[in-house]
Design a protein around this motif. Structure first.
Motif, PDB file in Angstrom:
ATOM      1  N   MET A   1      -1.333  -0.585   7.918  1.00 56.26           N
ATOM      2  CA  MET A   1      -1.925   0.546   7.205  1.00 56.26           C
ATOM      3  C   MET A   1      -2.376   1.655   8.160  1.00 56.26           C
ATOM      4  O   MET A   1      -2.084   2.835   7.946  1.00 56.26           O
ATOM      5  CB  MET A   1      -3.098   0.031   6.378  1.00 56.26           C
ATOM      6  CG  MET A   1      -3.565   0.954   5.311  1.00 56.26           C
ATOM      7  SD  MET A   1      -4.868   0.161   4.311  1.00 56.26           S
ATOM      8  CE  MET A   1      -3.880  -0.984   3.337  1.00 56.26           C
TER       9      MET A   1
ATOM     10  N   ASN B   1      -7.943  -5.305   5.466  1.00 52.25           N
ATOM     11  CA  ASN B   1      -6.589  -4.750   5.474  1.00 52.25           C
ATOM     12  C   ASN B   1      -6.099  -4.368   6.864  1.00 52.25           C
ATOM     13  O   ASN B   1      -5.024  -3.793   7.006  1.00 52.25           O
ATOM     14  CB  ASN B   1      -6.500  -3.547   4.539  1.00 52.25           C
ATOM     15  CG  ASN B   1      -6.605  -3.937   3.089  1.00 52.25           C
ATOM     16  OD1 ASN B   1      -7.609  -3.655   2.431  1.00 52.25           O
ATOM     17  ND2 ASN B   1      -5.608  -4.620   2.579  1.00 52.25           N
TER      18      ASN B   1
ATOM     19  N   VAL C   1      -4.257   0.723  -2.114  1.00 52.27           N
ATOM     20  CA  VAL C   1      -3.800  -0.628  -2.408  1.00 52.27           C
ATOM     21  C   VAL C   1      -3.889  -0.832  -3.915  1.00 52.27           C
ATOM     22  O   VAL C   1      -4.915  -0.522  -4.531  1.00 52.27           O
ATOM     23  CB  VAL C   1      -4.684  -1.675  -1.693  1.00 52.27           C
ATOM     24  CG1 VAL C   1      -4.268  -3.084  -2.069  1.00 52.27           C
ATOM     25  CG2 VAL C   1      -4.623  -1.474  -0.193  1.00 52.27           C
TER      26      VAL C   1
ATOM     27  N   ALA D   1      -4.738   5.439   2.299  1.00 50.97           N
ATOM     28  CA  ALA D   1      -3.903   4.260   2.085  1.00 50.97           C
ATOM     29  C   ALA D   1      -4.458   3.589   0.842  1.00 50.97           C
ATOM     30  O   ALA D   1      -5.612   3.159   0.822  1.00 50.97           O
ATOM     31  CB  ALA D   1      -3.969   3.328   3.290  1.00 50.97           C
TER      32      ALA D   1
ATOM     33  N   VAL E   1      -9.646   1.735   8.459  1.00 49.04           N
ATOM     34  CA  VAL E   1      -9.059   0.784   7.523  1.00 49.04           C
ATOM     35  C   VAL E   1     -10.085  -0.322   7.328  1.00 49.04           C
ATOM     36  O   VAL E   1     -10.650  -0.828   8.308  1.00 49.04           O
ATOM     37  CB  VAL E   1      -7.729   0.208   8.063  1.00 49.04           C
ATOM     38  CG1 VAL E   1      -7.198  -0.894   7.166  1.00 49.04           C
ATOM     39  CG2 VAL E   1      -6.696   1.325   8.216  1.00 49.04           C
TER      40      VAL E   1
ATOM     41  N   PHE F   1       0.842  -1.194   0.000  1.00 50.73           N
ATOM     42  CA  PHE F   1       0.000   0.000   0.000  1.00 50.73           C
ATOM     43  C   PHE F   1       0.874   1.240   0.000  1.00 50.73           C
ATOM     44  O   PHE F   1       2.048   1.195   0.359  1.00 50.73           O
ATOM     45  CB  PHE F   1      -0.966   0.011   1.191  1.00 50.73           C
ATOM     46  CG  PHE F   1      -0.297   0.017   2.533  1.00 50.73           C
ATOM     47  CD1 PHE F   1       0.080   1.210   3.143  1.00 50.73           C
ATOM     48  CD2 PHE F   1      -0.048  -1.170   3.206  1.00 50.73           C
ATOM     49  CE1 PHE F   1       0.695   1.213   4.380  1.00 50.73           C
ATOM     50  CE2 PHE F   1       0.555  -1.178   4.448  1.00 50.73           C
ATOM     51  CZ  PHE F   1       0.928   0.013   5.044  1.00 50.73           C
TER      52      PHE F   1
END
Length: 179
Positions: free
Chosen positions: A108, A103, A61, A59, A99, A6
């Motif tokens: 993260m 994840n 991905v 964040a 989050v 990420f």
């Protein structure tokens, strides 16, 4: 299966729909899905309008191989500036850190929180503050693991809805508007 890679970065206007979805996901997690009434356009105006006072880091991905969609926003840290009169310095108020469940445990959330701590250090801000629901033990453990401590000698108050409307003075159309 290894955790997906990420990237933490400042939010961009093209992220608004996904940021809004993460806010809705957070409201559902906090057991108040109907309380999140802001729209994606409200978020867009707050983050990217003429004079934004709200900021967001995401964040991101990368999609897995063969996926049809592009990068996915899997975490957000939505924040704004505060000010301490005693220290005569700004700080950051972390309004939302979220989050997605799949994840969590990947670092993260830690990376998002560290990014805000870095902004505090770089800009000379003295505080990074937030609230957490009393029942949210996983988040409390996470925050305490990085050295955060509850401010139990303070109670948060909120004036909202009808109570706010009835308490506010009547609008004077000729009065200058505060920003």
């Amino acid at each position: 299966m290894s955790a997906p890679a990420f990237t933490i970065r400042e939010a961009r206007a093209g992220d608004v729909e996904q940021i809004h979805q993460r806010i809705l996901d957070l409201a559902a997690y906090e057991r108040e899905p109907d309380a999140a009434t802001g729209t994606a356009e409200d978020i867009r105006a707050a983050l990217f309008g003429d004079d934004p006072a709200v900021f967001c880091h995401v964040a991101e991905v990368e999609p897995s191989e063969g996926a049809d969609s592009g990068p996915r926003i899997a975490g957000i840290a939505l924040w704004f500036l505060t000010y301490s009169t005693w220290e005569a310095r700004h700080g950051i108020w972390l309004e939302d850190l979220f989050v997605v469940p799949e994840n969590r445990g990947t670092g993260m959330g830690l990376a998002l929180l560290r990014t805000l701590a870095g902004i505090c250090r770089e800009r000379g801000y003295r505080r990074l503050e937030w609230c957490v629901l009393d029942w949210n033990e996983p988040s409390i453990r996470f925050y305490e693991s990085v050295g955060a401590r509850p401010q139990s000698d303070w109670t948060t108050y909120r004036l909202t809805g009808e109570a706010l409307a009835s308490f506010a003075p009547a609008a004077d159309p000729s009065a200058p508007r505060a920003r």
